[in-house]
Design a protein around this motif. Sequence first.
Motif, PDB file in Angstrom:
ATOM      1  N   TYR A  33       0.826  -1.155   0.017  1.00  0.00           N
ATOM      2  CA  TYR A  33      -0.103  -0.100  -0.058  1.00  0.00           C
ATOM      3  C   TYR A  33       0.752   1.081  -0.155  1.00  0.00           C
ATOM      4  CZ  TYR A  33      -3.669  -3.260   1.641  1.00  0.00           C
ATOM      5  OH  TYR A  33      -4.444  -4.504   1.606  1.00  0.00           O
ATOM      6  N   PRO A  68      -8.699   3.940  -1.789  1.00  0.00           N
ATOM      7  CA  PRO A  68      -7.609   4.491  -2.581  1.00  0.00           C
ATOM      8  C   PRO A  68      -8.004   5.291  -3.574  1.00  0.00           C
ATOM      9  CG  PRO A  68      -7.746   1.964  -2.697  1.00  0.00           C
ATOM     10  CD  PRO A  68      -8.732   2.525  -2.027  1.00  0.00           C
ATOM     11  N   MET A  69      -7.161   6.380  -3.947  1.00  0.00           N
ATOM     12  CA  MET A  69      -7.414   7.383  -5.028  1.00  0.00           C
ATOM     13  C   MET A  69      -7.123   6.706  -6.427  1.00  0.00           C
ATOM     14  SD  MET A  69      -4.572  10.446  -5.418  1.00  0.00           S
ATOM     15  CE  MET A  69      -3.198   9.375  -5.765  1.00  0.00           C
ATOM     16  N   ARG A  70      -6.097   5.642  -6.225  1.00  0.00           N
ATOM     17  CA  ARG A  70      -5.999   4.752  -7.560  1.00  0.00           C
ATOM     18  C   ARG A  70      -5.242   3.628  -7.104  1.00  0.00           C
ATOM     19  NH1 ARG A  70      -0.472   6.257  -9.806  1.00  0.00           N
ATOM     20  NH2 ARG A  70       0.254   7.714  -8.619  1.00  0.00           N
ATOM     21  N   LYS A  71      -4.983   2.692  -8.110  1.00  0.00           N
ATOM     22  CA  LYS A  71      -4.107   1.521  -7.876  1.00  0.00           C
ATOM     23  C   LYS A  71      -3.234   1.644  -8.960  1.00  0.00           C
ATOM     24  CE  LYS A  71      -7.823  -1.304  -5.552  1.00  0.00           C
ATOM     25  NZ  LYS A  71      -8.309  -2.574  -5.517  1.00  0.00           N
ATOM     26  N   VAL A  72      -2.077   0.914  -8.477  1.00  0.00           N
ATOM     27  CA  VAL A  72      -0.843   0.888  -9.584  1.00  0.00           C
ATOM     28  C   VAL A  72      -0.350  -0.754  -9.527  1.00  0.00           C
ATOM     29  CG1 VAL A  72       0.189   3.097  -9.180  1.00  0.00           C
ATOM     30  CG2 VAL A  72       0.965   1.327  -7.532  1.00  0.00           C
ATOM     31  N   GLU A  73      -0.055  -1.112 -10.630  1.00  0.00           N
ATOM     32  CA  GLU A  73       0.272  -2.363 -10.718  1.00  0.00           C
ATOM     33  C   GLU A  73       2.188  -2.532 -10.215  1.00  0.00           C
ATOM     34  OE1 GLU A  73      -0.135  -5.166 -13.809  1.00  0.00           O
ATOM     35  OE2 GLU A  73      -1.835  -3.811 -14.297  1.00  0.00           O
TER      36      GLU A  73
END
Length: 87
Positions: A33, A68-73
């Motif tokens: 996270y 969450p504002m966005r997710k990243v891989e």
Amino acid sequence: MTTKSNNQLCAVCGGELQDTTITHEEKRDSQIYLFQNVPAKVCTACGEIWIDEEVLQQIDKLIEYGAPMRKVETPVYDFPRAVAPAH
Ligand SMILES: [Zn+2]
């Protein structure tokens, strides 16, 4: 006599701490996270980062209940396999 309660010193080297914001990463199981703009203190002498207990508790809550504002891989490598020559 004045009490400078906001003038904390670094617990590692006794240096002066400065307010800053950092990107903090927190691991739960295999999930990572990321928290951007987390209020923290950085030691001007040794560079150690200090995060308030209160902030860490808020981070814990966000991991459980936050949106969450966005997710990243996140790229993941298995090291021995990654460095082995291809067949
Ligand atoms: Zn320090």
